[in-house]
Each structure stands twice: as structure tokens, then as C-alpha cells.
Motif scaffolding. Structure first.
Motif, mmCIF file in Angstrom:
data_model
loop_
_atom_site.group_PDB
_atom_site.id
_atom_site.type_symbol
_atom_site.label_atom_id
_atom_site.label_comp_id
_atom_site.label_asym_id
_atom_site.label_seq_id
_atom_site.Cartn_x
_atom_site.Cartn_y
_atom_site.Cartn_z
ATOM 1 N N LYS A 75 -4.180 -28.681 -37.335
ATOM 2 C CA LYS A 75 -4.044 -28.613 -38.785
ATOM 3 C C LYS A 75 -4.465 -29.964 -39.367
ATOM 4 O O LYS A 75 -4.740 -30.912 -38.637
ATOM 5 C CB LYS A 75 -2.604 -28.283 -39.158
ATOM 6 C CG LYS A 75 -2.167 -26.891 -38.708
ATOM 7 C CD LYS A 75 -0.765 -26.562 -39.197
ATOM 8 C CE LYS A 75 -0.373 -25.140 -38.794
ATOM 9 N NZ LYS A 75 0.981 -24.761 -39.288
ATOM 10 N N ALA A 76 -4.505 -30.061 -40.685
ATOM 11 C CA ALA A 76 -4.941 -31.299 -41.331
ATOM 12 C C ALA A 76 -4.055 -32.480 -40.942
ATOM 13 O O ALA A 76 -4.511 -33.629 -40.928
ATOM 14 C CB ALA A 76 -4.970 -31.122 -42.840
ATOM 15 N N ASN A 77 -2.800 -32.215 -40.596
ATOM 16 C CA ASN A 77 -1.887 -33.291 -40.209
ATOM 17 C C ASN A 77 -1.969 -33.631 -38.723
ATOM 18 O O ASN A 77 -1.166 -34.396 -38.204
ATOM 19 C CB ASN A 77 -0.451 -32.921 -40.578
ATOM 20 C CG ASN A 77 0.032 -31.642 -39.882
ATOM 21 O OD1 ASN A 77 -0.669 -31.086 -39.031
ATOM 22 N ND2 ASN A 77 1.222 -31.186 -40.250
ATOM 23 N N LEU A 78 -2.941 -33.051 -38.017
ATOM 24 C CA LEU A 78 -3.206 -33.228 -36.590
ATOM 25 C C LEU A 78 -2.175 -32.519 -35.698
ATOM 26 O O LEU A 78 -2.129 -32.758 -34.489
ATOM 27 C CB LEU A 78 -3.309 -34.705 -36.197
ATOM 28 C CG LEU A 78 -4.485 -35.475 -36.812
ATOM 29 C CD1 LEU A 78 -4.581 -36.888 -36.236
ATOM 30 C CD2 LEU A 78 -5.792 -34.734 -36.595
ATOM 31 N N ALA A 196 -9.646 -31.275 -37.049
ATOM 32 C CA ALA A 196 -8.584 -30.883 -37.970
ATOM 33 C C ALA A 196 -9.137 -29.942 -39.032
ATOM 34 O O ALA A 196 -10.116 -30.274 -39.706
ATOM 35 C CB ALA A 196 -7.977 -32.125 -38.621
ATOM 36 N N TRP A 197 -8.496 -28.782 -39.174
ATOM 37 C CA TRP A 197 -8.910 -27.788 -40.150
ATOM 38 C C TRP A 197 -7.981 -27.806 -41.361
ATOM 39 O O TRP A 197 -6.768 -27.644 -41.222
ATOM 40 C CB TRP A 197 -8.883 -26.385 -39.525
ATOM 41 C CG TRP A 197 -9.955 -26.139 -38.508
ATOM 42 C CD1 TRP A 197 -10.796 -27.057 -37.964
ATOM 43 C CD2 TRP A 197 -10.297 -24.881 -37.917
ATOM 44 N NE1 TRP A 197 -11.651 -26.464 -37.066
ATOM 45 C CE2 TRP A 197 -11.364 -25.124 -37.007
ATOM 46 C CE3 TRP A 197 -9.808 -23.582 -38.058
ATOM 47 C CZ2 TRP A 197 -11.947 -24.100 -36.256
ATOM 48 C CZ3 TRP A 197 -10.390 -22.577 -37.302
ATOM 49 C CH2 TRP A 197 -11.439 -22.827 -36.416
ATOM 50 N N ARG A 202 -13.141 -29.661 -42.708
ATOM 51 C CA ARG A 202 -12.757 -29.996 -41.351
ATOM 52 C C ARG A 202 -13.073 -31.456 -41.085
ATOM 53 O O ARG A 202 -13.960 -32.032 -41.712
ATOM 54 C CB ARG A 202 -13.543 -29.150 -40.336
ATOM 55 C CG ARG A 202 -13.185 -27.695 -40.295
ATOM 56 C CD ARG A 202 -14.094 -26.948 -39.330
ATOM 57 N NE ARG A 202 -15.416 -26.709 -39.872
ATOM 58 C CZ ARG A 202 -16.482 -26.434 -39.134
ATOM 59 N NH1 ARG A 202 -16.400 -26.439 -37.816
ATOM 60 N NH2 ARG A 202 -17.632 -26.181 -39.698
ATOM 61 N N PHE A 203 -12.363 -32.035 -40.130
ATOM 62 C CA PHE A 203 -12.643 -33.416 -39.738
ATOM 63 C C PHE A 203 -12.448 -33.530 -38.233
ATOM 64 O O PHE A 203 -11.375 -33.218 -37.707
ATOM 65 C CB PHE A 203 -11.721 -34.403 -40.449
ATOM 66 C CG PHE A 203 -12.083 -35.846 -40.221
ATOM 67 C CD1 PHE A 203 -12.886 -36.508 -41.133
ATOM 68 C CD2 PHE A 203 -11.644 -36.537 -39.096
ATOM 69 C CE1 PHE A 203 -13.250 -37.845 -40.921
ATOM 70 C CE2 PHE A 203 -12.002 -37.854 -38.871
ATOM 71 C CZ PHE A 203 -12.804 -38.506 -39.794
ATOM 72 N N GLY A 204 -13.490 -33.959 -37.522
ATOM 73 C CA GLY A 204 -13.412 -34.109 -36.080
ATOM 74 C C GLY A 204 -13.659 -35.551 -35.663
ATOM 75 O O GLY A 204 -14.388 -36.286 -36.333
ATOM 76 N N LYS A 238 -7.923 -36.645 -48.423
ATOM 77 C CA LYS A 238 -6.739 -37.448 -48.767
ATOM 78 C C LYS A 238 -5.436 -36.803 -48.319
ATOM 79 O O LYS A 238 -4.416 -37.497 -48.180
ATOM 80 C CB LYS A 238 -6.711 -37.715 -50.277
ATOM 81 C CG LYS A 238 -6.639 -36.471 -51.150
ATOM 82 C CD LYS A 238 -6.724 -36.848 -52.622
ATOM 83 C CE LYS A 238 -6.679 -35.601 -53.516
ATOM 84 N NZ LYS A 238 -6.822 -35.958 -54.953
ATOM 85 N N THR A 239 -5.434 -35.479 -48.077
ATOM 86 C CA THR A 239 -4.212 -34.809 -47.623
ATOM 87 C C THR A 239 -4.123 -34.737 -46.108
ATOM 88 O O THR A 239 -3.162 -34.184 -45.566
ATOM 89 C CB THR A 239 -4.132 -33.382 -48.203
ATOM 90 O OG1 THR A 239 -5.258 -32.620 -47.737
ATOM 91 C CG2 THR A 239 -4.134 -33.408 -49.720
ATOM 92 N N TYR A 240 -5.102 -35.287 -45.400
ATOM 93 C CA TYR A 240 -5.118 -35.241 -43.945
ATOM 94 C C TYR A 240 -4.258 -36.373 -43.361
ATOM 95 O O TYR A 240 -3.792 -37.273 -44.084
ATOM 96 C CB TYR A 240 -6.546 -35.355 -43.423
ATOM 97 C CG TYR A 240 -7.367 -34.084 -43.557
ATOM 98 C CD1 TYR A 240 -7.954 -33.495 -42.440
ATOM 99 C CD2 TYR A 240 -7.568 -33.462 -44.783
ATOM 100 C CE1 TYR A 240 -8.710 -32.334 -42.533
ATOM 101 C CE2 TYR A 240 -8.316 -32.298 -44.903
ATOM 102 C CZ TYR A 240 -8.884 -31.739 -43.780
ATOM 103 O OH TYR A 240 -9.623 -30.593 -43.883
#
Length: 383
Positions: A75-78, A196-197, A202-204, A238-240
Motif C-alpha cells: 500500500k502507499a504506506n509500504l 507501493a500502490w 504507484r512508486f517503486g 505526499k500521502t505515501y
């Protein structure tokens, strides 16, 4: 016999190495004036490393990269959603998955070729049929007579347009940023790829060598997102987890590269007479499975084996028979994963995440097996 290869990307260089090892002369034409490492990393999955083991390049690549034993969706919070354990495949195929700087890999490949093989500043402008084969006209006004041509010139391949003018490039309506930063990752992340989705993005990130991290960020585009390339990347994430924001902020903005994501609608034919497509020129795919370069590397090994055994036009038919079904399946799967990953409806996202969390590890393993297994490796060697 000489094989002329258009494009000095990962696939074209790997093909040249494989052919040269078989005693077949090659010439690789590259449009760039010099080989410059861009700020991007690459993960050489198990299937790609099986090929590099066969070509005697595994140790050199491992020495310059970082082994990855897990690929995780979070998730976005890892917080983990799904984990792909790669240790089973490391034991089965005797190679590791390696994260490495793309420019470093490219230089390893170039160093394995004779100096005369690579021709820089050769941007192909036109191809013409002649009585004895083909004429290649380059932007630098050089004209080359060729009898056997491999197009490894990417998704916008001029040769593919010449052979198959009705081929279709599909936009995924997503933008991808890529960057490399000097960063000391927490130890638990150092041998993992984590992606992270979040909502529409997404951020990898993955470590590619000691204290150096490659990251990529994808965002769904809307019709009015004409300036998204210039926007503040950090604002979209910014919410990750704070680690994500730290990776972005620690990266030199001048070295962050962006591009819109697209693929090539699967084709039923890659060759005509003595011309053959490979890699992105034949089956460009979205980066959602991390298989673009890996599939080009598979192409290179099998195509070289076919050229070594058969007359060229027959070799191209054999190569297509061996590779087309799997490559096109990866294209389709990658496209589908991209759509699933960018769901924006909270209910749909919740259902997606719940299903992924309860999916048995055996299912993940089976899906990875379909990608990592190269059944034609032994067949090609026997041939």
C-alpha cells in the motif's frame, strides 16, 4: 555472413555478443553520438540472467549490481499487500535477479564486443530494397549495403514502419518518472523491489548498488494533464510513506527523466524476407512486469541460435515460432496489470488489495514460473 543490427540497446548488444561468440560477424548501428548513462535502473529478472549465464556474463553483471530476492506490492504506506519470493527460482535456475544501473549494464555489454562492431552517430533515415539485398541510408549521409538486418530500434522502429506500416502503438494514459539517488536504504529493503500502490499512482524503488537507489513513479493521466511532466513529483506522492518522499527529495531534479507509457499492440508477424524485428521493435510492453529488456534478452539468445543453424529467412521464421506466443502474452499481461494497479475507485481498490492479500503463494510462484522459464533454451542448444 554479416548481420547488421539497428540499435545498441540491451537487446541489440546482447544479440551481437551471442552472434560474435558463434563466429558470426555483426555490425551494430546506433543513432546516439556517444553512449551516455541515463538516470535509470533495470532489474534483470531470472530469465534474463539465465541467458547472461549462458553467454558468460553473469559474474560481471553480479559484480556491478545488487541481488534481489523479493518483489513486493505494498500500500502507499509500504504495508505489504503481496510478496513474490524469488529464492525458489534462484535455487532452481542457479542465477539471481539483479538490479543494476542501465548504463553500467550497457557498458558491460559494449566491452564484450570488438571495437569495430559498434557504429555511433548512425541514425537510420531510410531503408530501400535493392537487387542484392537492402540499402541503409543514415542521417550522417553514410550508405550501407546490407543482406540481413535485425531491427532492435525500439518502439518507434523505422524498420517496423517500413515492413508493417499498420502496426499500432497504444498509449496507456500514464506517465512515468525515473530517478537514481545516493541513499542509504533501511537494511530490510536492500535486497527487495518494493512497489507501493496508491490512488491513480504507484512508486517503486530498489537498491542497484551500495548506497544507490533506483526509483520510478507512475501516475494515471487525465485529458487535461498537459503540464504533468513539469509538475512537482513529490506533490503526487505526499500521502505515501515518508521514505518515498525522502527518495524523491534526495534526487537531483535535473536527473529525473519522464516519459509517457505506451506499448505495441501485439503483432502476428515480426519478419519479412531477410529482415527481422526483436525487442521493443517487435513487442514493446508497458513496464508493469519489469520484463521489457528481459524479453529482448530472451529474443537475442534464441535469435542467435536460430541464425547459427538455419539460412537467415528460415531462421527468422523459426525464431518467431519459438518466441512470439510468450512475448505477446507478457505484453498483454503487463497491460492488464497496469490497468489494475491504477484503479481509482476506493471500493475497487479495496477489493483488489484484499484479493491479492489472500492469494496463495503457490499462485504467485506459478505466474512467475511462466515468465522465468525459458523452455527453448535447451531446445536452441540442442539445435
Amino acid at each position: 555472413m554479416q548481420i547488421d543490427i539497428i540499435g545498441a540497446g540491451i537487446g541489440g548488444l546482447t544479440l551481437a555478443i551471442a552472434l560474435e561468440q558463434m563466429g558470426i560477424k555483426t555490425c551494430v548501428y546506433e543513432q546516439a553520438e556517444s553512449i551516455k548513462p541515463i538516470g535509470a535502473g533495470i532489474i534483470l529478472a531470472n530469465n534474463a540472467m539465465q541467458v547472461f549465464e549462458k553467454l558468460g556474463l553473469r559474474e560481471a553483471i553480479e559484480a556491478k549490481g545488487n541481488p534481489i530476492s523479493s518483489m513486493n506490492i505494498t500500500k502507499a504506506n509500504l504495508k505489504p499487500i503481496s510478496k513474490g519470493d524469488l529464492t525458489y527460482f534462484e535455487a532452481k535456475y542457479k542465477v539471481k535477479n539483479i538490479a543494476i544501473h542501465r548504463g553500467v549494464l550497457q557498458q558491460i555489454l559494449i566491452d564484450k564486443l570488438p571495437d569495430s562492431t559498434l557504429k555511433l552517430n548512425h541514425k537510420l533515415n531510410q531503408i530501400q530494397k535493392t537487387a542484392s539485398g537492402y540499402s541503409l541510408l543514415f542521417e550522417n549521409n553514410e550508405k550501407i549495403a546490407a543482406t540481413s538486418i535485425i531491427a532492435a530500434d525500439g518502439i518507434h522502429s523505422l524498420i517496423r514502419k517500413y515492413l508493417f506500416p499498420n502496426s499500432t502503438i497504444r498509449k496507456a494514459n500514464q506517465i512515468c518518472w525515473r530517478g537514481i539517488t545516493n541513499f542509504n536504504l533501511p537494511e530490510k529493503y536492500r535486497h527487495e523491489l518494493n512497489e507501493a500502490w496508491g490512488k491513480t499512482g504507484r512508486f517503486g524503488f530498489v537498491q542497484i548498488t551500495q548506497n544507490k537507489v533506483y526509483w520510478y513513479a507512475l501516475k494515471a493521466l487525465k485529458k487535461d494533464d498537459s503540464t504533468v511532466h513539469l509538475s512537482d513529483i513529490a506533490a503526487h506522492y505526499k500521502t505515501y510513506n515518508p521514505l518515498v518522499k525522502s527518495l524523491i527529495s534526495s534526487t537531483n531534479k535535473a536527473e529525473i527523466h519522464s516519459a509517457e507509457i505506451a506499448d505495441l499492440k501485439p503483432m502476428k508477424n515480426w519478419s519479412f524476407e531477410n529482415i527481422c524485428l526483436m525487442g521493443d521493435a517487435a513487442h514493446a510492453m508497458t513496464p508493469n512486469l519489469g520484463q521489457g529488456a528481459c524479453q529482448a534478452i530472451e529474443d537475442a539468445f534464441i535469435l542467435a541460435k536460430c541464425i547459427n543453424k538455419y539460412e537467415v529467412s528460415v531462421a527468422f521464421d523459426k525464431f518467431q515460432h519459438l518466441r512470439l506466443t510468450k512475448a505477446n502474452k507478457v505484453v498483454k499481461t503487463s497491460w492488464m496489470v497496469g490497468k489494475i494497479a491504477h484503479l481509482s475507485n476506493p471500493i475497487s481498490m479495496g477489493i483488489r488489495d484484499s484479493l491479492m492479500q489472500i492469494m496463495p503463494a503457490s499462485i504467485n510462484q506459478k505466474q512467475l514460473e511462466q515468465i522465468f522459464k525459458i523452455p527453448v533454451l535447451k531446445l536452441a542448444e540442442q539445435d
